[in-house]
Design an enzyme around this catalytic site. Structure first.
Site, PDB file in Angstrom:
ATOM      1  N   ASP A  15       0.835  -1.210   0.000  1.00  0.00           N
ATOM      2  CA  ASP A  15       0.000   0.000   0.000  1.00  0.00           C
ATOM      3  C   ASP A  15       0.870   1.260   0.000  1.00  0.00           C
ATOM      4  O   ASP A  15       0.552   2.251  -0.669  1.00  0.00           O
ATOM      5  CB  ASP A  15      -0.900  -0.031   1.245  1.00  0.00           C
ATOM      6  N   CYS A 239      -1.430  10.477   0.721  1.00  0.00           N
ATOM      7  CA  CYS A 239      -2.854  10.323   0.437  1.00  0.00           C
ATOM      8  C   CYS A 239      -3.129  10.729  -1.003  1.00  0.00           C
ATOM      9  O   CYS A 239      -2.985  11.894  -1.364  1.00  0.00           O
ATOM     10  CB  CYS A 239      -3.693  11.164   1.383  1.00  0.00           C
TER      11      CYS A 239
END
Ligand code: MG
Length: 306
Positions: A15, A239
Site C-alpha cells: 500500500d 494520500c
C-alpha cells in the site's frame, strides 16, 4: 482497557509503495520486507498481483516473491485482484492473499472498474480458490468513512457491504479510511454498528493520518476489542486524494503508542525507525512522514553518510 496483544499488519511494501511516485529496484523492496520482518512485524504485505500497467511501482511482484527470504512465523500476504492475479500469486508461492473491495460506488467504478456488487461477485471464485489452496484470505474495504466524490459514507451501507464481504468467506476484513477523514466518534459508530454482524476477531482497522486522527481512531478501536491494526513504515504512501504527504498511519507511531499502553506487539521500535529512515532515503525523501521516526531521529550509523 486495550487488549493485551495486538497484531500490527504492515502494509508499507504494498500500500505504501504503490502510492509513492518513485519506483524502487526489486532488491530494495526485498530488503524492505526482510528488514520489517526482522524488526518483529508478524505480517508484512509484500506486493500486489494487479496488472503491472495499473500499478507500475509493483510490476515486479513475482521477482520480489522469488527473491524473498521468508522468516518462519511471519506472514507475507499479497494483493490479488482477480483469477489471473491469483494464478501468478500461487506460482510465486504466496500463502496468504488479500482482495480489495469498496463500500462506495464511485470508488469501485473508478478504482475497480466495476460496481460494488459486481466486484464482490468477482471476488467469490478468487476467495474460493484461495481456500481450496489452503490460503488465508484477507478482504479490504475502502472508503468506509468518507469518499472524495460522495462525502460521508452511511454507516448502514458499511454494515451491508461488510456483511456481504464476510459472507464470501474472508478470514479477516480490514476497514479502510482511505482518505483519512474519520474521527474517533465516527470510528466508534461504525464498529458498534458492525457488532453482531461481523465477528470482532475477524475485523482489522486501516486508518490514514491525513487529519492527524489515526492514532485516536486506533485507540477507539482497541477499546472495542479490535486486535489487528494496519500501518505503513515511515507513513509510506501519501494520500492520493488529498494531495497530502500524510497517508497511512506510520507503523512506528503505532508501535510507540502500543508500547506506552503496555500492549504486546513483538515489534522493536529501534530497528523499525531505522527502516523508516533508510526507505525514506531510498525514495529520495528528506525524512519519513511519521512523527515517531522524526522524533527519534535517524540511526547514528547513518548520520553524516552511509
Ligand atoms: Mg492505506
Amino acid at each position: 482497557m486495550p487488549p493485551a496483544e495486538v497484531t500490527v499488519y504492515e502494509v508499507g511494501p504494498r500500500d505504501g509503495l504503490q502510492n509513492e511516485a518513485e519506483r524502487l529496484p526489486t532488491s530494495v523492496k526485498v530488503e524492505l520486507i526482510e528488514r520489517l520482518a526482522g524488526a518483529g512485524l508478524p505480517a508484512v504485505e509484500a506486493t500486489s498481483f494487479v496488472r503491472p500497467e495499473w500499478v507500475p511501482q509493483l510490476s515486479d511482484a513475482s521477482e520480489v516473491m522469488a527473491a524473498l527470504t521468508r522468516r518462519p512465523g511471519v506472514r507475507y500476504p499479497v494483493l490479488v485482484p482477480n483469477e489471473a492475479g491469483m494464478r501468478r500469486a500461487l506460482e510465486s508461492g504466496a500463502r496468504e492473499i488479500a482482495v480489495f473491495g469498496s463500500v462506495t460506488e464511485s470508488f469501485a467504478r473508478r478504482n475497480l472498474n466495476a460496481g460494488v456488487e459486481e466486484s464482490l461477485d468477482a471476488f467469490a471464485p478468487v476467495i474460493e480458490r484461495g481456500h481450496a489452496e489452503g490460503l488465508r484470505v484477507r478482504g479490504y474495504l475502502s472508503m468506509v468513512f468518507g469518499d472524495p466524490w460522495e462525502g460521508e459514507v452511511e454507516v448502514a451501507r458499511v454494515v451491508e457491504v461488510a456483511r456481504r464481504m464476510h459472507a464470501l468467506g474472508v478470514d479477516e476484513l480490514s476497514l479502510g479510511d482511505t482518505i483519512g477523514v474519520a474521527t474517533p466518534a465516527h470510528a466508534g459508530r461504525v464498529l458498534d454498528a458492525l457488532d453482531g454482524e461481523v465477528p470482532r476477531e475477524a475485523l482489522a482497522v486501516h486508518f490514514h493520518d491525513t487529519y492527524g486522527q489515526a492514532l485516536a481512531n486506533v485507540l477507539m478501536a482497541l477499546e472495542r476489542g479490535i486486535t489487528t491494526v494496519d500501518a505503513s513504515v515511515g507513513g509510506l504512501g501519501g494520500c492520493p486524494f488529498a494531495g497530502s504527504a500524510t497517508g497511512n498511519l506510520a507503523t512506528e507511531d503505532l508501535v510507540y503508542m502500543l508500547d506506552g499502553l503496555g500492549v504486546r506487539t513483538g515489534v522493536e521500535i529501534e530497528p523499525l525507525v531505522g527502516v523508516a529512515w533508510w526507505i525514506a532515503g531510498e525514495l529520495g525523501l528528506e525524512e519519513p512522514a511519521g512523527r515517531a521516526a522524526r522524533a527519534l531521529g535517524p540511526p547514528p550509523a547513518t548520520i553524516g553518510g552511509g
